[in-house]
Structure formats: C-alpha cells, structure tokens
Design a protein around this motif. Sequence first.
Motif, PDB file in Angstrom:
ATOM      1  N   ARG A 195      55.873 -32.483 -52.100  1.00 34.48           N
ATOM      2  CA  ARG A 195      56.962 -33.425 -52.333  1.00 34.48           C
ATOM      3  C   ARG A 195      57.993 -33.296 -51.221  1.00 34.48           C
ATOM      4  O   ARG A 195      58.458 -32.200 -50.910  1.00 34.48           O
ATOM      5  CB  ARG A 195      57.646 -33.130 -53.671  1.00 34.48           C
ATOM      6  N   PHE A 196      58.293 -34.425 -50.617  1.00 32.55           N
ATOM      7  CA  PHE A 196      59.354 -34.475 -49.613  1.00 32.55           C
ATOM      8  C   PHE A 196      60.552 -35.194 -50.225  1.00 32.55           C
ATOM      9  O   PHE A 196      60.398 -36.197 -50.907  1.00 32.55           O
ATOM     10  CB  PHE A 196      58.886 -35.236 -48.370  1.00 32.55           C
ATOM     11  N   LYS A 197      61.742 -34.681 -49.952  1.00 38.39           N
ATOM     12  CA  LYS A 197      62.932 -35.296 -50.532  1.00 38.39           C
ATOM     13  C   LYS A 197      64.146 -35.057 -49.634  1.00 38.39           C
ATOM     14  O   LYS A 197      64.307 -33.965 -49.085  1.00 38.39           O
ATOM     15  CB  LYS A 197      63.208 -34.710 -51.926  1.00 38.39           C
ATOM     16  N   ILE A 198      64.963 -36.083 -49.469  1.00 32.30           N
ATOM     17  CA  ILE A 198      66.261 -35.906 -48.821  1.00 32.30           C
ATOM     18  C   ILE A 198      67.229 -35.436 -49.894  1.00 32.30           C
ATOM     19  O   ILE A 198      67.607 -36.197 -50.784  1.00 32.30           O
ATOM     20  CB  ILE A 198      66.748 -37.210 -48.165  1.00 32.30           C
ATOM     21  N   GLU A 199      67.592 -34.167 -49.834  1.00 31.45           N
ATOM     22  CA  GLU A 199      68.438 -33.577 -50.869  1.00 31.45           C
ATOM     23  C   GLU A 199      69.899 -33.999 -50.734  1.00 31.45           C
ATOM     24  O   GLU A 199      70.624 -34.091 -51.717  1.00 31.45           O
ATOM     25  CB  GLU A 199      68.349 -32.042 -50.801  1.00 31.45           C
ATOM     26  N   LEU A 200      70.329 -34.234 -49.505  1.00 35.21           N
ATOM     27  CA  LEU A 200      71.727 -34.551 -49.280  1.00 35.21           C
ATOM     28  C   LEU A 200      71.850 -35.329 -47.980  1.00 35.21           C
ATOM     29  O   LEU A 200      71.167 -35.038 -46.999  1.00 35.21           O
ATOM     30  CB  LEU A 200      72.557 -33.266 -49.216  1.00 35.21           C
ATOM     31  N   ILE A 218      74.546 -36.261 -41.127  1.00 34.83           N
ATOM     32  CA  ILE A 218      73.748 -35.093 -41.502  1.00 34.83           C
ATOM     33  C   ILE A 218      72.849 -35.464 -42.672  1.00 34.83           C
ATOM     34  O   ILE A 218      73.281 -36.140 -43.603  1.00 34.83           O
ATOM     35  CB  ILE A 218      74.648 -33.910 -41.922  1.00 34.83           C
ATOM     36  N   ARG A 219      71.620 -35.037 -42.599  1.00 33.23           N
ATOM     37  CA  ARG A 219      70.771 -35.134 -43.780  1.00 33.23           C
ATOM     38  C   ARG A 219      69.977 -33.848 -43.898  1.00 33.23           C
ATOM     39  O   ARG A 219      69.575 -33.248 -42.902  1.00 33.23           O
ATOM     40  CB  ARG A 219      69.857 -36.348 -43.720  1.00 33.23           C
ATOM     41  N   VAL A 220      69.798 -33.410 -45.121  1.00 36.17           N
ATOM     42  CA  VAL A 220      69.084 -32.169 -45.407  1.00 36.17           C
ATOM     43  C   VAL A 220      67.857 -32.510 -46.225  1.00 36.17           C
ATOM     44  O   VAL A 220      67.958 -33.158 -47.275  1.00 36.17           O
ATOM     45  CB  VAL A 220      69.973 -31.171 -46.166  1.00 36.17           C
ATOM     46  N   GLY A 221      66.705 -32.086 -45.735  1.00 38.68           N
ATOM     47  CA  GLY A 221      65.455 -32.381 -46.420  1.00 38.68           C
ATOM     48  C   GLY A 221      64.838 -31.151 -47.054  1.00 38.68           C
ATOM     49  O   GLY A 221      65.144 -30.014 -46.673  1.00 38.68           O
ATOM     50  N   SER A 222      64.002 -31.378 -48.033  1.00 40.17           N
ATOM     51  CA  SER A 222      63.248 -30.287 -48.652  1.00 40.17           C
ATOM     52  C   SER A 222      61.772 -30.653 -48.680  1.00 40.17           C
ATOM     53  O   SER A 222      61.407 -31.825 -48.786  1.00 40.17           O
ATOM     54  CB  SER A 222      63.742 -30.019 -50.079  1.00 40.17           C
ATOM     55  N   TYR A 223      60.969 -29.620 -48.547  1.00 38.43           N
ATOM     56  CA  TYR A 223      59.514 -29.759 -48.647  1.00 38.43           C
ATOM     57  C   TYR A 223      59.061 -28.782 -49.716  1.00 38.43           C
ATOM     58  O   TYR A 223      59.214 -27.572 -49.577  1.00 38.43           O
ATOM     59  CB  TYR A 223      58.860 -29.446 -47.308  1.00 38.43           C
ATOM     60  N   SER A 225      70.919 -26.940 -55.055  1.00 40.13           N
ATOM     61  CA  SER A 225      70.365 -27.995 -55.904  1.00 40.13           C
ATOM     62  C   SER A 225      68.936 -27.679 -56.319  1.00 40.13           C
ATOM     63  O   SER A 225      68.544 -27.863 -57.471  1.00 40.13           O
ATOM     64  CB  SER A 225      70.428 -29.333 -55.156  1.00 40.13           C
ATOM     65  N   LEU A 226      68.149 -27.169 -55.373  1.00 44.32           N
ATOM     66  CA  LEU A 226      66.763 -26.806 -55.681  1.00 44.32           C
ATOM     67  C   LEU A 226      66.694 -25.583 -56.591  1.00 44.32           C
ATOM     68  O   LEU A 226      65.896 -25.529 -57.521  1.00 44.32           O
ATOM     69  CB  LEU A 226      66.002 -26.526 -54.385  1.00 44.32           C
ATOM     70  N   ALA A 227      67.549 -24.591 -56.335  1.00 43.97           N
ATOM     71  CA  ALA A 227      67.491 -23.334 -57.079  1.00 43.97           C
ATOM     72  C   ALA A 227      67.850 -23.490 -58.544  1.00 43.97           C
ATOM     73  O   ALA A 227      67.409 -22.688 -59.384  1.00 43.97           O
ATOM     74  CB  ALA A 227      68.411 -22.303 -56.423  1.00 43.97           C
ATOM     75  N   ARG A 228      68.640 -24.513 -58.870  1.00 42.91           N
ATOM     76  CA  ARG A 228      68.979 -24.709 -60.277  1.00 42.91           C
ATOM     77  C   ARG A 228      68.374 -26.004 -60.817  1.00 42.91           C
ATOM     78  O   ARG A 228      68.854 -26.567 -61.802  1.00 42.91           O
ATOM     79  CB  ARG A 228      70.490 -24.715 -60.458  1.00 42.91           C
ATOM     80  N   GLN A 229      67.316 -26.445 -60.199  1.00 45.53           N
ATOM     81  CA  GLN A 229      66.631 -27.673 -60.610  1.00 45.53           C
ATOM     82  C   GLN A 229      66.144 -27.556 -62.048  1.00 45.53           C
ATOM     83  O   GLN A 229      65.528 -26.561 -62.436  1.00 45.53           O
ATOM     84  CB  GLN A 229      65.442 -27.905 -59.661  1.00 45.53           C
ATOM     85  N   VAL A 230      66.417 -28.565 -62.844  1.00 46.48           N
ATOM     86  CA  VAL A 230      66.044 -28.521 -64.262  1.00 46.48           C
ATOM     87  C   VAL A 230      64.982 -29.562 -64.610  1.00 46.48           C
ATOM     88  O   VAL A 230      64.337 -29.463 -65.664  1.00 46.48           O
ATOM     89  CB  VAL A 230      67.285 -28.733 -65.160  1.00 46.48           C
ATOM     90  N   ASP A 231      64.790 -30.556 -63.754  1.00 40.16           N
ATOM     91  CA  ASP A 231      63.786 -31.572 -64.068  1.00 40.16           C
ATOM     92  C   ASP A 231      62.404 -31.080 -63.665  1.00 40.16           C
ATOM     93  O   ASP A 231      62.245 -30.110 -62.935  1.00 40.16           O
ATOM     94  CB  ASP A 231      64.112 -32.884 -63.331  1.00 40.16           C
TER      95      ASP A 231
END
Length: 426
Positions: free
Chosen positions: A116-121, A98-103, A160-166
């Motif tokens: 930005r594209f990223k594999i979150e998990l 399984i991989r979960v991506g974000s756009y 992970s995205l909802a509490r992103q601090v960077d």
Amino acid sequence: MTNLDIRHRIEARISQGEFLANMLLLVHKDSGNVQADFVERLCSIATTVRALLEGNGLLQKILYQPSTYWPEQRGKSYAFVDGGVASVDLPSAGPIGIRVGSYLVRPGDESDSRERFKIELSLVDDLYSPNGALYDDDFLDLAKLRDAARIVSELSAGLSLARQVDGDGPPDAVVLHGPLVNPVAPYGLDGFPPFGLGACRQFVGDNDWHGDDRDRQFVSLYALLLEKLRETGTPVVGAVERSVGRDPIFIRTALDGLLKAREAETLLEQIRSYGLNDAALLDVVLVEGEYVTPLAVGRQGARNKWPRFWEEKIGRYPKALTTYLKPSALVQPFRVEAFEDVRNLDSVLALILHTSRLLPSYGFPVGLDIVDKFAKVPAWLSRGVKGQHQVVLLKQALASGDPRAVSFAKRVVAAKGRDWLFRPEA
C-alpha cells in the motif's frame, strides 16, 4: 577477526577510494609514506576498538537466512516513511511544498493488499506569509525553515502510522528515513517563527489541539511528537544512511563505559586525528551481519551551545538508542535509532538487515528506497506549486489596491528564478 583481517579490509577500502580524505589530513604532517602510516595507525586503532567491543560482549550478529526469515514474516506488516520537498525557485518569498509518503508491505501476502502506497501528509505554503498555515513570521534562514518543516512532517506521518486504528491496526514496525531524534538547538534561534495553529493540528492529528506561540515552536512541537510517538508502543526506528558528522559520538559513548577517562580521551584523540567518524571506523571493525549492542546516545550536542531560552526543554529530550549495523562485507554500516524502551528491537534489526540485502550492491533497507521514489516531489509538481504561488500573490496584490504591490507581483510572475531585478542593493 584478527589484526591481519582488519589490515586487509583497510587496504581493500583504500583501493576502492575510501579514506582518501582522511589520508590527505596527514599530508601536511608527513608527506612521506602517508598511506603506509595511515594503514598502520588505522589498523592499530580498529584492532583496539574491536577488542574492547568484543571483550565486553558488545558485538552481536544477525544471520542472513532469507529462505527461513521471509516465510516467518507472513501475517506481519511493515511501514517505511520518507518525505520529499518541492524545489520552488521564486524570488519573492520562501514557498515550500512537502509531501510525506508511506510504503506498507505484508511479506508473504499474495493478494492485492500486499502493498500500500499512501501520501500521509501534504503541505503547500509560503514560509514568509504572515497569514499562512505553516509559519507565522519571517526568518532569513530558509534552509532551516525547510528542514524544520520536513523533520516535523515526517515524524507526524510516522505517528499517524504508529497509532493507526483502521484495518489491521498499526504495522509491526515503522522505519523512518533519517534520524529518529534530531539535534534541535539550530532551530531554537531568536526569531525562529512558530508553526501556524492549523499546521500544528495536522501534525499532532488533533483538530482540538490548542498551543500558544511557544508550544508551536519547532523545539516544543518536535518534543511533543516524539513523546506521542513513544507512547504508541509501536516499534519505530530511524535509519541513517550517510553519517557526515566528524565527531565519533557513538564510539565516544561506548568508550565512556569501557575505559578510564584519560585512556578513552587518548584513543578518541587518535580517532579524531585521522578524521574518522563512527561509520568510517566501524566499517573496518564490524564484519557482515554484525552490529554493536545498542547504546543510549544524547543527540543534542554540547549544553553550552543550546539557546538559553530552550535549555530546560532541550535537557528533557530523549536519548536515541543507537547502533550501527553492517549489512554486507562491501557496504558501510549505517546507523539505526530507536527509543530506549522500544519493543522487539532485535526483530526490527533483522528486518532491516534482510531488506538491505534484497538488492545487490545496495545495502540499505529497500523499503526506504521505494518510498523515497514515491514521495519525491517531481519537477512538474514543483512547477505547479510555483504557478499556484504566483497566482495567489498576484490576486492578493490586486486586492490590496497598492500600485507598488501590483508592480512587484507582476515582476515576480514574469521573473525567472534569481532575476537581476531582485538582486540586493549594494
């Protein structure tokens, strides 16, 4: 919208092939004039439902104004999340990838950081491995195991995205592909294995998290992730493209507050007798850009179907603040879910409407289509997961020194999918 408008919309849908299955339900009752009777009855039902919603101020509309809307979004960021599952055809166990991506996109930003594209998990494991990171035990229903892993993985990525601090902090909204709150009773069956501790720490985003077997069960872990996601305060919604369930649960929830119990049940019986779910009925009730005032809907089903061991936990699951939004005249409305205390839901719905109109004849947030293609596990990667699994299995068999294990591993490596060697004995 008049009764005649609704009739024309129904007839247009029928000419496009919609409602065919619904009409077939009537054939065994009355084979003559089935279509005419269907149009007449559906028109009456839809007119009644629209009058109830409109008369009680439950219909709202978003104006589609791209020329003014998009410039107003400059400086904001929005994230879309979806997951992909590897198709691994092996006879030995239940391997999963399984991989979960974000756009993430910043409208109006013309710099290289606009998208930005990223594999979150990413998880690769064996569902039947007692020492694996994902599951600790055996369970025969592999489909449920995969669904549970995918649901938790996607929600974890959203957290992970909802509490992103960077960077600039969390996005202004996160849109998940699928329900925000899923029914959990099917995953609380006897023998359903807990997730491994390592996987749970990755899901929760805390390497110091400690949970016992009950805490690591899907029903508990999913509830924990929903709670943590809600606590971030970031607007998070789930968008459901296809409503396959037959129960018009959203309409039923709306009618509970608008009609007396007997009147509501009579209308619901008519809706069910024509095989109409929420999306099918609201397709001819709503017009372009309309949505129903969001209602809190319980997604956990009938209490008598909950596993007794999980009754208390399931009873505390949050309701999903739910609406149906019709993006354009020729597209079925889709469901949008959020937490009951969500902030700026009107703004998120406006985003969803405008992103659903970016491609002609599409009618769903295009950001989800983009991330779906990004996160989808391609065939070459599935083959890689399969190959890696075969190598690990063979190494473990050789290390065990058991001739039967070595023989079995060799057969697995040589087999192709559902090989006749692995057919169950009669």
